[in-house]
Write an enzyme that holds these catalytic residues in place. Sequence first.
Site, short mmCIF file in Angstrom:
data_model
loop_
_atom_site.label_atom_id
_atom_site.label_comp_id
_atom_site.label_asym_id
_atom_site.label_seq_id
_atom_site.Cartn_x
_atom_site.Cartn_y
_atom_site.Cartn_z
N ASP A 67 0.81 -1.22 0.00
CA ASP A 67 0.00 0.00 0.00
C ASP A 67 0.85 1.27 0.00
OD1 ASP A 67 1.00 -0.39 2.55
OD2 ASP A 67 -0.92 -0.73 3.48
N ASN A 135 -7.35 -2.97 14.36
CA ASN A 135 -8.73 -3.29 13.98
C ASN A 135 -8.79 -4.46 12.98
OD1 ASN A 135 -7.77 -2.14 11.67
ND2 ASN A 135 -9.21 -0.43 11.60
N HIS A 137 -6.96 -4.71 10.16
CA HIS A 137 -6.69 -4.42 8.74
C HIS A 137 -5.38 -5.07 8.30
CE1 HIS A 137 -4.59 -0.52 10.08
NE2 HIS A 137 -3.69 -1.08 9.31
N GLU A 142 -9.50 -2.04 5.33
CA GLU A 142 -10.13 -1.71 6.59
C GLU A 142 -11.38 -2.57 6.83
OE1 GLU A 142 -8.72 0.07 8.71
OE2 GLU A 142 -8.31 2.13 8.10
C1 GLP Z 1 -0.27 0.30 8.58
C2 GLP Z 1 0.07 -0.56 7.35
C3 GLP Z 1 -0.17 -2.03 7.62
C4 GLP Z 1 0.44 -2.43 8.95
C5 GLP Z 1 -0.22 -1.65 10.05
C6 GLP Z 1 0.25 -2.04 11.43
O1 GLP Z 1 -1.59 0.67 8.63
N1 GLP Z 1 -0.67 -0.17 6.20
O2 GLP Z 1 0.37 -2.79 6.56
O3 GLP Z 1 0.27 -3.81 9.17
O4 GLP Z 1 0.08 -0.28 9.82
O5 GLP Z 1 1.38 -1.30 11.79
P1 GLP Z 1 2.30 -1.60 13.03
O6 GLP Z 1 3.17 -2.73 12.62
O7 GLP Z 1 3.08 -0.33 13.21
O8 GLP Z 1 1.43 -1.91 14.19
#
Ligand code: GLP
Length: 245
Positions: A67, A135, A137, A142
């Site tokens: 993304d 959440n 995702h 989402e």
């Molecule tokens: C972002 C990314 C996700 C990732 C998520 C969790 O939203 N788009 O790909 O898994 O964050 O991030 P973290 O690893 O910092 O908890």
Amino acid sequence: MKIIRTKNYDEMSWRAAQILLSQLIVKPSSVLGLATGSTPIGVYEHLVRAYQKNEVDFSKMHTVNLDEYYGLAKDNPQSYAYFMNKHLFDHINVSKENTHIPSGLADDPILECKRYDERIENLGIDLQLLGVGHNGHIGFNEPSDCFTPTTHLVHLSQKTIDANARFFENRQDVPKEAITMGIKSILSAKKIVLVASGADKSSILKKMILGKVQPQVPASILQLHGDVTIVADEAALSEWSEEQE
Ligand code: GLP
């Protein structure tokens, strides 16, 4: 789902990196699907170290990232393109032209999504690395009333905006939209490795592994894939572990 429970974040990073490195040793031209967020940073550090020790060659590897924030240029330090250069691509011998990330500045995001899907389809993902949001995702898919199969422009949820605000100087600077790979593309990967760390992920991990498969918990769809490995530390797996006792 195969679950690898590690003592802490460092061991999680090392175990997940071993899986990626094995993939590249067996097939140097592998297409890796890559993730951002804070969790995979340790995995990338191990990949860089392995490269410095001459244990792996990235020259034939291709990558597709999950993304990108919509509205950010790739040289913006908050963009995911910048993140990937900083944490991985600038330190290994990957050809930059073999690395793919949706463009955050595409004039026509619908066209950009189509272009990205074609790219994923042409390349085919051998191994997809994932993190997971609080959440549920994955990428930026989402919680919603239906799973979106293909690459799409998404309005980020308040929870995601709040969680990602820590990376920005001002809360108002957090983009409200992103382009993300869809669920079908993620599931098209031959192998999926999901990393998670910390007690704040324990509730979503339990739902993802044991809960109902539903678009309100996007990561739950991983239960339907035949080759998923979850590499998570004890804290992240604590609620799941209680259920096993
Ligand atoms: C972002 C990314 C996700 C990732 C998520 C969790 O939203 N788009 O790909 O898994 O964050 O991030 P973290 O690893 O910092 O908890």
